[in-house]
Structures are given as C-alpha cells and as structure tokens.
Scaffold this motif. Sequence first.
Motif, short mmCIF file in Angstrom:
data_model
loop_
_atom_site.label_atom_id
_atom_site.label_comp_id
_atom_site.label_asym_id
_atom_site.label_seq_id
_atom_site.Cartn_x
_atom_site.Cartn_y
_atom_site.Cartn_z
N GLY A 111 0.67 -1.26 -0.13
CA GLY A 111 -0.01 0.07 0.00
C GLY A 111 0.82 1.14 -0.10
O GLY A 111 0.33 2.36 -0.31
N ILE A 112 2.07 1.02 0.27
CA ILE A 112 2.94 2.42 0.25
C ILE A 112 2.95 2.64 -1.05
O ILE A 112 3.06 1.98 -1.99
CB ILE A 112 4.32 2.09 0.87
N GLN A 113 3.01 4.02 -1.34
CA GLN A 113 3.03 4.73 -2.70
C GLN A 113 4.15 5.68 -2.71
O GLN A 113 4.40 6.51 -1.66
CB GLN A 113 1.86 5.55 -3.01
N VAL A 114 5.04 5.35 -3.51
CA VAL A 114 6.35 6.14 -3.80
C VAL A 114 6.27 6.88 -5.18
O VAL A 114 5.73 6.38 -6.16
CB VAL A 114 7.68 5.27 -3.83
N THR A 115 6.66 8.16 -5.05
CA THR A 115 6.30 9.00 -6.41
C THR A 115 7.84 9.70 -6.68
O THR A 115 8.71 9.99 -5.74
CB THR A 115 5.54 10.06 -6.47
N ASP A 116 8.13 9.87 -7.88
CA ASP A 116 9.24 10.64 -8.41
C ASP A 116 8.95 11.89 -9.11
O ASP A 116 9.71 12.23 -9.82
CB ASP A 116 10.46 9.94 -8.90
N MET A 117 7.81 12.31 -8.94
CA MET A 117 7.18 13.61 -9.53
C MET A 117 6.79 13.24 -10.88
O MET A 117 6.20 13.95 -11.68
CB MET A 117 8.03 14.84 -9.71
N VAL A 118 7.13 11.98 -11.56
CA VAL A 118 6.51 11.73 -12.91
C VAL A 118 5.59 10.68 -12.80
O VAL A 118 4.63 10.47 -13.45
CB VAL A 118 7.82 11.13 -13.89
N GLU A 119 5.78 9.44 -11.83
CA GLU A 119 5.26 8.18 -11.82
C GLU A 119 5.08 7.97 -10.21
O GLU A 119 5.83 8.34 -9.62
CB GLU A 119 5.59 7.05 -12.61
N ILE A 120 3.90 7.16 -10.07
CA ILE A 120 3.47 6.61 -8.74
C ILE A 120 3.73 5.13 -8.92
O ILE A 120 3.30 4.79 -9.76
CB ILE A 120 2.31 7.05 -8.41
N VAL A 121 4.44 4.69 -7.86
CA VAL A 121 4.75 3.20 -7.90
C VAL A 121 4.11 2.83 -6.42
O VAL A 121 4.18 3.22 -5.43
CB VAL A 121 6.07 2.70 -7.67
N THR A 122 3.31 1.71 -6.53
CA THR A 122 2.40 1.17 -5.43
C THR A 122 3.21 0.07 -5.05
O THR A 122 3.32 -1.10 -5.77
CB THR A 122 1.16 0.89 -5.58
N VAL A 123 3.53 -0.24 -3.86
CA VAL A 123 4.03 -1.57 -3.23
C VAL A 123 3.05 -2.38 -2.95
O VAL A 123 1.94 -2.23 -2.30
CB VAL A 123 4.84 -1.27 -1.74
N ILE A 124 3.06 -3.71 -3.37
CA ILE A 124 2.31 -4.78 -3.22
C ILE A 124 3.15 -6.00 -2.51
O ILE A 124 4.40 -5.87 -2.84
CB ILE A 124 1.51 -5.26 -4.38
N THR A 125 2.51 -6.74 -1.85
CA THR A 125 3.43 -7.84 -1.59
C THR A 125 2.83 -9.42 -1.91
O THR A 125 1.73 -9.21 -2.63
CB THR A 125 2.89 -8.07 0.23
N PRO A 126 3.40 -10.33 -1.96
CA PRO A 126 3.12 -11.50 -2.54
C PRO A 126 2.12 -12.31 -1.81
O PRO A 126 1.18 -13.12 -2.20
CB PRO A 126 4.37 -12.47 -2.14
N GLN A 127 1.77 -11.94 -0.62
CA GLN A 127 0.35 -12.44 -0.01
C GLN A 127 -0.95 -11.62 -0.33
O GLN A 127 -1.81 -12.38 -0.23
CB GLN A 127 0.54 -12.26 1.66
N SER A 128 -0.79 -10.56 -1.13
CA SER A 128 -1.96 -9.64 -1.54
C SER A 128 -2.44 -10.54 -2.86
O SER A 128 -1.68 -11.12 -3.56
CB SER A 128 -1.56 -8.27 -1.86
N PRO A 129 -3.86 -10.15 -2.78
CA PRO A 129 -4.38 -10.66 -4.08
C PRO A 129 -3.70 -10.56 -5.48
O PRO A 129 -3.68 -11.23 -6.40
CB PRO A 129 -5.72 -10.23 -4.18
N ILE A 130 -3.27 -9.39 -5.70
CA ILE A 130 -2.51 -8.53 -6.61
C ILE A 130 -1.24 -9.27 -7.01
O ILE A 130 -0.79 -9.75 -7.91
CB ILE A 130 -2.46 -7.07 -6.88
N GLY A 131 -0.54 -9.54 -5.67
CA GLY A 131 0.76 -9.98 -5.74
C GLY A 131 0.70 -11.53 -6.16
O GLY A 131 1.45 -12.15 -6.49
#
Length: 156
Positions: A111-131
């Motif tokens: 759920g952590i979101q990291v941005t570099d002013m151009v793009e947003i990257v969302t952290v997912i874990t292997p246990q999550s449904p998306i992971g």
Amino acid sequence: MDKKQLIAQIISQLQADLDMNIAAAHEAREAATHEESVAENQYDTLGLEASYLAHGQSKRVQALEIDLTAYRAMPQREVTENSAISLGTLVTLENEAGGVKRLFLGPAGGGIQVTDMVEIVTVITPQSPIGQALTGRYRGDIVTLPQGEFEITAMS
C-alpha cells in the motif's frame, strides 16, 4: 524510476513510520503509567485503556522493524527478458484503455506509494491478491485484477 532509488524511498517511508510509532508508543506508555491513570474505582478504565494502546503501539513498532529488516536484507536480483515476476520486481501493467499501473513486489509495506514527480509506484506483497496474481507471470502475460484486465508490459 530506478529500483535502488525506489527501495531507498520505501525504506525511508518505513523508517519515518517507525520513528512516529516509537514516539506514539512512548507517549502511550507514559500515559499508562502516569499517576492520573490509576483507577479510582472499578469503572475507571483510563489506565487499562492506555496500557492496551501502549501494547498495540509496541506491536506496530516490532512489525515495522521486521519490515525494515526485510527490505534491507532483500537481495537485488537482475531481471531479464525471460524472468518471471518475483520478490523485488518492478512491474508495469497496461489496460486496453491505455491506463498504466506501476507496482513493486516487496516483502512488506503493501500500500505504500512512492513517487518521483513523474510516476507513482505502489508496493504490493506476495500475500496480497494482486501479488498472488502477478507472481510467476511473464512480460506479455494478461492478468485479471479487481480493476480489470492488464498486460504486463515491462519488468525490472
């Protein structure tokens, strides 16, 4: 976004969260042991509530310390054209409408979101449904997520 920079930003966010939770745990501990928290009768639960809060804050501090250790110990592996998505992979997904999602499969911090002013990257874990849906998949694969179907267009 460079993966080393991404991981450094995730660690920085986790460290800031840890520092805040350490302060909150200390504050809750002080409140639980303060002389005004001593129960005056059987219905006065202020001290008990403060001790539960202090315990919960301490558990959160422990969890964040484990998360930070996991990121610091995470091996940096090279992702090639034939690699499957696994822990430490930065993934780009695109839907039919051209919508792009950038996800990082990390050991913790979902759920952590990291941005570099151009793009947003969302952290997912292997246990999550998306992971779980992405782990073991390859570039070019189509995955069905709760938000719809996406093609894996890039990995690093």
